[in-house]
Design an enzyme around this catalytic site. Structure first.
Site, PDB file in Angstrom:
ATOM      1  CG  PHE A 139      -1.979   1.037   1.177  1.00 41.25           C
ATOM      2  CD1 PHE A 139      -3.138   0.843   0.445  1.00 41.25           C
ATOM      3  CD2 PHE A 139      -1.812   2.241   1.838  1.00 41.25           C
ATOM      4  CE1 PHE A 139      -4.115   1.826   0.385  1.00 41.25           C
ATOM      5  CE2 PHE A 139      -2.782   3.232   1.780  1.00 41.25           C
ATOM      6  CZ  PHE A 139      -3.931   3.016   1.052  1.00 41.25           C
ATOM      7  CG  ASP A 209      -1.181  -1.816   6.931  1.00 39.36           C
ATOM      8  OD1 ASP A 209      -2.338  -2.024   7.361  1.00 39.36           O
ATOM      9  OD2 ASP A 209      -0.859  -0.789   6.302  1.00 39.36           O
ATOM     10  CE1 TYR A 234     -10.109   3.844   5.725  1.00 37.81           C
ATOM     11  CE2 TYR A 234      -9.217   4.958   7.666  1.00 37.81           C
ATOM     12  CZ  TYR A 234      -9.056   4.483   6.371  1.00 37.81           C
ATOM     13  OH  TYR A 234      -7.864   4.652   5.727  1.00 37.81           O
ATOM     14  CE  LYS A 235      -8.760   0.765   4.235  1.00 35.43           C
ATOM     15  NZ  LYS A 235      -7.327   0.615   4.044  1.00 35.43           N
ATOM     16  NE  ARG A 383     -10.522  -2.146  -3.225  1.00 35.58           N
ATOM     17  CZ  ARG A 383      -9.891  -1.428  -2.295  1.00 35.58           C
ATOM     18  NH1 ARG A 383      -8.744  -1.843  -1.789  1.00 35.58           N
ATOM     19  NH2 ARG A 383     -10.379  -0.278  -1.888  1.00 35.58           N
TER      20      ARG A 383
HETATM   21  C1  LIG Z   1      -6.488   1.783   3.704  1.00 37.56           C
HETATM   22  C2  LIG Z   1      -5.067   1.465   4.056  1.00 37.56           C
HETATM   23  C3  LIG Z   1      -4.260   2.395   4.723  1.00 37.56           C
HETATM   24  C4  LIG Z   1      -4.794   3.783   5.006  1.00 37.56           C
HETATM   25  O1  LIG Z   1      -4.013   4.515   5.877  1.00 37.56           O
HETATM   26  P1  LIG Z   1      -4.585   5.909   6.412  1.00 37.56           P
HETATM   27  O2  LIG Z   1      -3.507   6.471   7.226  1.00 37.56           O
HETATM   28  O3  LIG Z   1      -5.842   5.604   7.167  1.00 37.56           O
HETATM   29  O4  LIG Z   1      -4.930   6.749   5.220  1.00 37.56           O
HETATM   30  C5  LIG Z   1      -2.999   2.000   5.100  1.00 37.56           C
HETATM   31  N1  LIG Z   1      -2.524   0.770   4.785  1.00 37.56           N
HETATM   32  C6  LIG Z   1      -3.271  -0.128   4.113  1.00 37.56           C
HETATM   33  C7  LIG Z   1      -2.714  -1.474   3.787  1.00 37.56           C
HETATM   34  C8  LIG Z   1      -4.557   0.205   3.713  1.00 37.56           C
HETATM   35  O5  LIG Z   1      -5.274  -0.673   3.011  1.00 37.56           O
END
Ligand SMILES: *Cc1c(COP(=O)(O)O)cnc(C)c1O
Length: 424
Positions: A139, A209, A234-235, A383
């Site tokens: 990511f 992560d 938030y997911k 997706r």
């Molecule tokens: C959605 C996501 C993020 C988002 O990070 P934010 O700091 O909340 O913007 C980070 N890592 C992964 C793997 C994600 O899927």
């Protein structure tokens, strides 16, 4: 019912019918959970892996926080409503979902900021030198945070390698390994325990992560002896847009690691207001500033649903929904440009799937116009996420019905679907 039984029943009907899906929904013990969510009518929401919907629990808790705690009790609520401990209290709830002990998880700041805090703390504990190994195509924020870390620590070398070269890259030793458990595009899932072992054999600390894993797939951080983790709320956890993220530090590391962002809320005695920083003796040292109380409150309410359901049951349903979606696409979407972009086995993935199509952006827009909400990931991926708390098998059937129609009629070629918004 197991995934195998459901697949057999659907197959027995020949082509999978909407009626067969409805019959399975009627017997689904998880079906009543859908009533906990405020879903707009006419929408099939396949983007809960990116922003979960609002729940009655989240809405109620947020309303109480605004009207009673903030509105009536004002500043007294730091004590009377326990605002000051929300990062630890909500963290303890998330701990049960990731195989951690209650005092090993904290909710504060964003995933990006938590990654920075933990990664820098980890390399600092190793003398600010050594190799940090991560994966190509991780990511973006994970890669950018590590690139920033390398600028701050000139003696740190960040190695970004293809997944297949991970073992070889670790052969020369490392200080830290940073990986995303479920890949945000392909959905491919690492073996958490085996990969953590690989990192430990290289002498490295392992930082996971879990943004696309938490609340979606069973996790056992303690069982895997994982050192560090971060993730979004938030997911799949439905905490609301921009909800604060969690961080996990294994108990045995909590006194050794020091946060690089020393703020007053991470002090051992914040209200002594001392001039000198003295890190809290436990995980609270990874707090920095005043916690986001409204975001934490909404998340606290959103997590209520997990009091009544176990992650393994949710995962089994999600795999069933993903398998149904893949099967229906194979049956009904005969477009030569459409290609599965995830591993062939749904059980090897998290709870989402991607398909590649040169017109992926336009197809996703055409689906959204029909109430089927998925998302697009550059350069050409569509997706679709299968959040088992509120999705039904008929929703999956309706979504593929819309996709088949959009592809067959090429309705995605209409001009209106080509315009790109800032967020895709
Ligand atoms: C959605 C996501 C993020 C988002 O990070 P934010 O700091 O909340 O913007 C980070 N890592 C992964 C793997 C994600 O899927």
């Amino acid at each position: 019912m197991t995934t195998g039984d459901a697949a057999a029943e659907l197959q027995a009907e020949g082509a999978t019918s909407r009626e067969a899906c409805a019959a399975l929904d009627a017997r689904d013990p998880l079906a009543p959970l859908r009533d906990r969510f405020l879903l707009p009518p006419g929408v099939v929401y396949l983007d809960g892996n990116s922003l979960g919907p609002v729940s009655i629990g989240a809405q109620g808790r947020l309303h109480a926080a605004v009207t009673q705690e903030w509105g009536r009790d004002l500043i007294r609520s730091w004590n009377t409503a326990g605002w000051i401990d929300l990062p630890e209290r909500v963290g303890a709830k998330i701990a049960t979902l990731i195989g951690a002990r209650p005092h090993e998880v904290l909710v504060d700041d964003s995933t990006s900021v938590n990654l920075f805090k933990l990664a820098l703390a980890a390399v600092s504990a190793r003398g600010g030198r050594g190799r940090v190994v991560t994966e190509q195509g991780n990511f973006p924020t994970d890669l950018y945070v590590l690139q920033g870390l390398a600028r701050l620590c000139p003696e740190v070398e960040v190695l970004t390698v293809p997944r297949g070269n991970l073992a070889r890259a670790l052969a020369d030793g490392a200080a830290l390994v940073v990986l995303t458990h479920v890949h945000y595009k392909s959905g491919e899932m690492y073996d958490l325990a085996a990969t953590t072992r690989l990192a430990h054999e290289a002498g490295a600390l392992m930082l996971w992560d879990l943004s696309h894993s938490v609340g979606a797939v069973p996790l056992d951080l303690n069982g895997a002896a994982a050192d560090l983790a971060v993730g979004c709320t938030y997911k799949y956890l439905n905490g609301g847009p921009g909800a604060p993220a969690f961080l996990y530090v294994r108990e045995g590391l909590q006194r050794e690691l020091v946060s690089p962002m020393c703020g007053w809320m991470g002090h051992a005695q914040p209200f002594e207001l001392a001039d000198l920083y003295d890190a809290a003796p436990d995980l609270r040292r990874f707090r920095c500033g005043t916690p986001p109380v409204l975001g934490l409150s909404a998340l606290d309410g959103a997590l209520e649903v997990y009091d009544d359901v176990e992650v393994p049951a949710l995962r089994a349903k999600a795999v069933e929904l993903a398998t149904l979606f893949r099967q229906l696409v194979a049956e009904r979407c005969a477009d030569p440009d459409l290609r599965l972009g995830s591993p062939a086995d749904a059980a090897a993935c998290g709870n989402h799937v991607v398909y590649a199509h040169p017109r992926g952006y336009e197809i996703v827009q055409a689906l959204i116009a029909r109430g089927v909400i998925g998302d697009f990931r550059a350069p050409n991926l569509m997706r679709f996420g299968f959040a088992p708390l509120y999705l039904r098998r008929v929703d999956i059937w309706d979504a593929v019905d819309a996709l088949a129609d959009v592809l067959a009629k090429r309705s995605y070629l209409q001009d209106e679907y080509a315009r790109r918004a800032a967020v895709t």
